[in-house]
Design a protein around this motif. Structure first.
Motif, PDB file in Angstrom:
ATOM      1  N   LEU A 115      46.069  40.423  46.790  1.00  0.00           N
ATOM      2  CA  LEU A 115      44.749  40.831  46.298  1.00  0.00           C
ATOM      3  C   LEU A 115      44.619  40.727  44.780  1.00  0.00           C
ATOM      4  O   LEU A 115      43.546  40.415  44.261  1.00  0.00           O
ATOM      5  N   ALA A 116      45.694  40.967  44.070  1.00  0.00           N
ATOM      6  CA  ALA A 116      45.624  40.853  42.606  1.00  0.00           C
ATOM      7  C   ALA A 116      45.322  39.417  42.199  1.00  0.00           C
ATOM      8  O   ALA A 116      44.592  39.171  41.227  1.00  0.00           O
ATOM      9  N   ALA A 119      41.621  38.862  42.895  1.00  0.00           N
ATOM     10  CA  ALA A 119      40.807  39.555  41.884  1.00  0.00           C
ATOM     11  C   ALA A 119      40.771  38.770  40.581  1.00  0.00           C
ATOM     12  O   ALA A 119      39.703  38.602  39.975  1.00  0.00           O
ATOM     13  N   ARG A 146      40.483  48.051  50.503  1.00  0.00           N
ATOM     14  CA  ARG A 146      41.115  47.386  49.362  1.00  0.00           C
ATOM     15  C   ARG A 146      40.434  46.042  49.061  1.00  0.00           C
ATOM     16  O   ARG A 146      40.142  45.723  47.898  1.00  0.00           O
ATOM     17  N   ASP A 149      36.815  46.694  47.789  1.00  0.00           N
ATOM     18  CA  ASP A 149      36.772  47.095  46.382  1.00  0.00           C
ATOM     19  C   ASP A 149      36.983  45.902  45.463  1.00  0.00           C
ATOM     20  O   ASP A 149      36.342  45.800  44.400  1.00  0.00           O
ATOM     21  N   THR A 150      37.874  45.000  45.855  1.00  0.00           N
ATOM     22  CA  THR A 150      38.122  43.803  45.049  1.00  0.00           C
ATOM     23  C   THR A 150      36.873  42.940  44.975  1.00  0.00           C
ATOM     24  O   THR A 150      36.496  42.444  43.894  1.00  0.00           O
ATOM     25  N   THR A 153      33.845  44.227  42.706  1.00  0.00           N
ATOM     26  CA  THR A 153      33.913  44.099  41.251  1.00  0.00           C
ATOM     27  C   THR A 153      33.143  42.895  40.739  1.00  0.00           C
ATOM     28  O   THR A 153      32.728  42.876  39.576  1.00  0.00           O
TER      29      THR A 153
END
Length: 279
Positions: A115-116, A119, A146, A149-150, A153
């Motif tokens: 996920l990072a 993002a 999760r 939320d990503t 943004t």
């Protein structure tokens, strides 16, 4: 208030003489049946600028393209090599507002632990496009917050691929057996994150099975419209032979619940085979 419906392509051999002509402006003819299309071809190769200009000439101003990002970006490099993106974004410019969303389809090997990476990738994309992400790892559905939320943004949508009806019973045709091996078995997701939800739905070759499977979506899409959202619903079947007509049927079923919904355009008649039929 508009509901956009469409198929995985705008031309198919079995459609010729029925939904589109055997030659000529097939996208223009398709746009008489449906008002959106999945841009799957851009996954395999970036088209030429002249080709995209032709698409723009044939598609009405309110037509929607949901264009898949090149596979070298999403699959070949897990979002780490974006060298193909500048040319891709330059080429699709003639479509203008017809680009409803850029579609980030991720492979099954891309999981919640990445996920990072997602993002970071989304944050560096140009902000004048809308984005929609499709994931293929079922683990995302076990703890959806999760990923939600990503995506929130950057205002991106989560595209569900509803294959639940397709996998409910074993295949009964060659096309269904082929799809059985290739299509993902994804959990059902019916939540929208943005004002432009996008749904991909896979039915069966039998029309009654396809319609039965989308029944749950009709009130959901109707509610989205009442909430002021502008949804897009893509209808797939294993052979896609009747997909344009099925799209119109889905639109009609939603419109029966939301009478204020604008009707679809009147289909163009293929010149080489007389009046087309819906089903």
């Amino acid at each position: 208030m508009r509901l956009h419906v469409g198929c995985a392509m705008w031309q198919l051999k079995s459609w010729q003489g029925r939904f589109v002509p055997s030659s000529g402006d097939r996208l223009r003819a398709y746009a008489g049946w449906c008002n959106a299309v999945e841009g799957n071809t851009t996954f395999y190769a970036t088209p030429s600028l002249d080709t995209v200009r032709t698409w723009a000439e044939q598609a009405p101003a309110d037509f929607r393209f949901v264009l898949k990002l090149p596979r070298g970006v999403t699959h070949g490099s897990h979002l780490s090599d974006v060298s193909a993106l500048p040319e891709f974004l330059r080429v699709i410019e003639p479509l203008g507002e017809r680009v409803h969303a850029l579609w980030v389809q991720l492979p099954g090997s891309f999981g919640p632990g990445d996920l990072a990476v997602l993002a970071r990738f989304l944050r560096h994309l140009p902000d004048h496009f809308r984005y929609a992400v499709e994931v293929r790892d079922p683990a995302f559905f076990h703890d959806p917050h999760r990923l939600e939320d990503t995506l929130a943004t950057v205002g991106a949508e989560w595209i569900p691929f509803d294959t639940t009806e397709f996998f409910r019973t074993p295949p009964t045709s060659d096309a269904e057996r082929d799809a059985w091996l290739k299509k993902p078995r994804m959990p059902l997701r019916t939540a929208a994150l943005t004002d432009r939800p996008i749904v991909r739905y896979l039915g069966r070759d039998a029309e009654d099975r396809t319609v039965e499977g989308w029944r749950k979506w009709v009130p959901i899409v109707a509610d989205w419209l009442r909430e002021g959202r502008s949804p897009t619903f893509f209808v797939h079947t294993p052979d896609n032979a009747d997909a344009p007509g099925l799209c119109r049927r889905f639109h009609d079923e939603v419109r029966a619940l939301v009478p204020a919904l604008a009707p679809l355009p009147t289909p163009l008649i293929p010149e080489d085979d007389g009046p087309p039929t819906l089903f």
